[in-house]
Design an enzyme around this catalytic site. Structure first.
Site, PDB file in Angstrom:
ATOM      1  N   LYS A   9     -17.311   8.360 -52.961  1.00 12.93           N
ATOM      2  CA  LYS A   9     -16.714   9.671 -53.227  1.00 12.93           C
ATOM      3  C   LYS A   9     -17.767  10.698 -53.673  1.00 12.93           C
ATOM      4  CE  LYS A   9     -12.123   7.770 -54.323  1.00 12.93           C
ATOM      5  NZ  LYS A   9     -11.000   7.742 -55.300  1.00 12.93           N
ATOM      6  N   TYR A  49      -5.025  11.301 -47.741  1.00 12.00           N
ATOM      7  CA  TYR A  49      -4.275  10.879 -48.934  1.00 12.00           C
ATOM      8  C   TYR A  49      -2.791  11.266 -48.852  1.00 12.00           C
ATOM      9  CZ  TYR A  49      -8.135   9.119 -51.870  1.00 12.00           C
ATOM     10  OH  TYR A  49      -9.147   8.365 -52.414  1.00 12.00           O
ATOM     11  N   ASN A 112     -13.722   8.539 -59.556  1.00 12.57           N
ATOM     12  CA  ASN A 112     -13.955   7.109 -59.764  1.00 12.57           C
ATOM     13  C   ASN A 112     -14.829   6.473 -58.669  1.00 12.57           C
ATOM     14  OD1 ASN A 112     -12.036   7.109 -57.761  1.00 12.57           O
ATOM     15  ND2 ASN A 112     -10.498   5.966 -58.910  1.00 12.57           N
ATOM     16  N   HIS A 115     -13.498   4.557 -52.890  1.00 13.11           N
ATOM     17  CA  HIS A 115     -12.165   4.265 -52.352  1.00 13.11           C
ATOM     18  C   HIS A 115     -12.243   3.003 -51.515  1.00 13.11           C
ATOM     19  CE1 HIS A 115      -8.442   4.511 -50.034  1.00 13.11           C
ATOM     20  NE2 HIS A 115      -9.201   4.186 -48.999  1.00 13.11           N
ATOM     21  N   GLU A 126      -6.752   3.980 -41.921  1.00 14.19           N
ATOM     22  CA  GLU A 126      -7.915   4.675 -42.508  1.00 14.19           C
ATOM     23  C   GLU A 126      -9.173   4.508 -41.654  1.00 14.19           C
ATOM     24  OE1 GLU A 126      -8.105   3.238 -46.549  1.00 14.19           O
ATOM     25  OE2 GLU A 126      -6.251   4.276 -47.087  1.00 14.19           O
TER      26      GLU A 126
HETATM   27  P1  ATP Z   1      -8.327   4.641 -53.886  1.00 21.02           P
HETATM   28  O1  ATP Z   1      -7.059   4.808 -53.073  1.00 21.02           O
HETATM   29  O2  ATP Z   1      -9.144   5.924 -53.974  1.00 21.02           O
HETATM   30  O3  ATP Z   1      -9.123   3.462 -53.464  1.00 21.02           O
HETATM   31  P2  ATP Z   1      -6.813   3.382 -55.944  1.00 21.02           P
HETATM   32  O4  ATP Z   1      -6.121   2.669 -54.837  1.00 21.02           O
HETATM   33  O5  ATP Z   1      -7.437   2.559 -57.028  1.00 21.02           O
HETATM   34  O6  ATP Z   1      -7.933   4.345 -55.396  1.00 21.02           O
HETATM   35  P3  ATP Z   1      -4.589   5.211 -56.006  1.00 21.02           P
HETATM   36  O7  ATP Z   1      -3.423   4.965 -56.875  1.00 21.02           O
HETATM   37  O8  ATP Z   1      -4.459   4.937 -54.540  1.00 21.02           O
HETATM   38  O9  ATP Z   1      -5.832   4.417 -56.625  1.00 21.02           O
HETATM   39  O10 ATP Z   1      -5.037   6.712 -56.238  1.00 21.02           O
HETATM   40  C1  ATP Z   1      -5.891   7.352 -55.303  1.00 21.02           C
HETATM   41  C2  ATP Z   1      -6.919   8.144 -56.056  1.00 21.02           C
HETATM   42  O11 ATP Z   1      -6.268   9.211 -56.735  1.00 21.02           O
HETATM   43  C3  ATP Z   1      -7.661   7.398 -57.177  1.00 21.02           C
HETATM   44  O12 ATP Z   1      -8.727   6.625 -56.717  1.00 21.02           O
HETATM   45  C4  ATP Z   1      -8.121   8.521 -58.036  1.00 21.02           C
HETATM   46  O13 ATP Z   1      -9.287   9.169 -57.476  1.00 21.02           O
HETATM   47  C5  ATP Z   1      -6.947   9.474 -57.963  1.00 21.02           C
HETATM   48  N1  ATP Z   1      -5.985   9.230 -59.057  1.00 21.02           N
HETATM   49  C6  ATP Z   1      -5.154   8.181 -59.199  1.00 21.02           C
HETATM   50  N2  ATP Z   1      -4.411   8.283 -60.312  1.00 21.02           N
HETATM   51  C7  ATP Z   1      -4.785   9.445 -60.891  1.00 21.02           C
HETATM   52  C8  ATP Z   1      -4.400  10.144 -62.068  1.00 21.02           C
HETATM   53  N3  ATP Z   1      -3.441   9.656 -62.885  1.00 21.02           N
HETATM   54  N4  ATP Z   1      -5.001  11.319 -62.358  1.00 21.02           N
HETATM   55  C9  ATP Z   1      -5.950  11.831 -61.532  1.00 21.02           C
HETATM   56  N5  ATP Z   1      -6.364  11.227 -60.401  1.00 21.02           N
HETATM   57  C10 ATP Z   1      -5.804  10.056 -60.087  1.00 21.02           C
HETATM   58 MG    MG Z   2      -5.316   3.697 -53.123  1.00 20.51          MG
END
Ligand code: ATP
Ligand code: MG
Length: 138
Positions: A9, A49, A112, A115, A126
Site C-alpha cells: 500500500k 474495494y 496497514n 493487502h 482481484e
Molecule cells: P485488506 O483487505 O486490505 O487485505 P483486511 O482484509 O485485513 O485488509 P478489511 O476488513 O478487508 O481488512 O479492510 C480493508 C482495509 O480497510 C484494511 O486493510 C484497512 O486498510 C481499512 N480498514 C479496515 N477497517 C478499518 C477501520 N475501522 N478504520 C479505517 N480503515 C479500516
Molecule cells: Mg480484506
C-alpha cells in the site's frame, strides 16, 4: 498450488519498504508470478474495494489507496491465500503478531502497509482486476 493478490500500500511504498516486504514474502515460500507499480485513480480504488462501499471508512480508505503508488503482485504457493494472510498479520497492527508484516511496518488500522485476498473468489476477482493473462508468468 494457489494464487493470491498482494498490494504493497502507499504508506509502505512511500517509506521505501517494498523491497523489505517482498523479501518477507519470498522468505515465506511464496513465489511472485506477476508484479507492477501503479497509482490507482479514486474510481479504480473504489472498484477494487467495492465490497466495503457501505463501511464508514470507505471514502478514507479509497482516498488513501490512490494517494501514492502501490506495488501489486500475484503470489503463488501451497495454501497461498491463508499463508499470505498469516504473514500480513491482523488488520489493526496493534493486534498483529510478532514477525508479521503489519506488526513490523503498519502505521495504523488504515495505513496497514499490505493487502491480501481473503478467499479463492476474491483472489480470482482481484488478480483479474490488475493483470491479464499475458502479464502472468508460468
Ligand atoms: P485488506 O483487505 O486490505 O487485505 P483486511 O482484509 O485485513 O485488509 P478489511 O476488513 O478487508 O481488512 O479492510 C480493508 C482495509 O480497510 C484494511 O486493510 C484497512 O486498510 C481499512 N480498514 C479496515 N477497517 C478499518 C477501520 N475501522 N478504520 C479505517 N480503515 C479500516
Ligand atoms: Mg480484506
Amino acid at each position: 498450488m494457489e494464487r493470491t493478490l498482494s498490494i504493497i500500500k502507499p504508506d509502505a511504498v512511500e517509506r521505501n519498504l517494498s523491497g523489505a516486504i517482498l523479501a518477507m514474502i519470498q522468505e515465506a515460500g511464496l513465489t511472485v508470478k506477476a508484479m507492477k507499480m501503479i497509482q490507482l485513480s479514486k474510481k479504480q480504488a473504489e472498484g477494487f474495494y467495492a465490497v466495503h462501499k457501505e463501511r464508514p471508512f470507505f471514502d478514507s480508505l479509497t482516498e488513501f489507496m490512490c494517494s501514492g503508488p502501490v506495488v501489486v503482485s500475484i503470489l503463488e504457493g501451497d495454501d497461498a491465500i491463508a499463508k499470505y494472510r498469516a504473514l500480513m498479520g491482523a488488520t489493526n497492527p496493534a493486534n498483529a503478531e510478532e514477525g508479521t508484516i503489519r506488526k513490523k511496518y503498519a502505521l495504523d488500522i488504515e495505513k496497514n502497509s499490505v493487502h491480501g485476498s481473503d478467499a479463492p473468489e476474491t483472489a480470482a476477482f482481484e488478480t483479474k482486476y490488475f493483470f491479464n493473462d499475458l502479464e502472468i508468468v508460468g
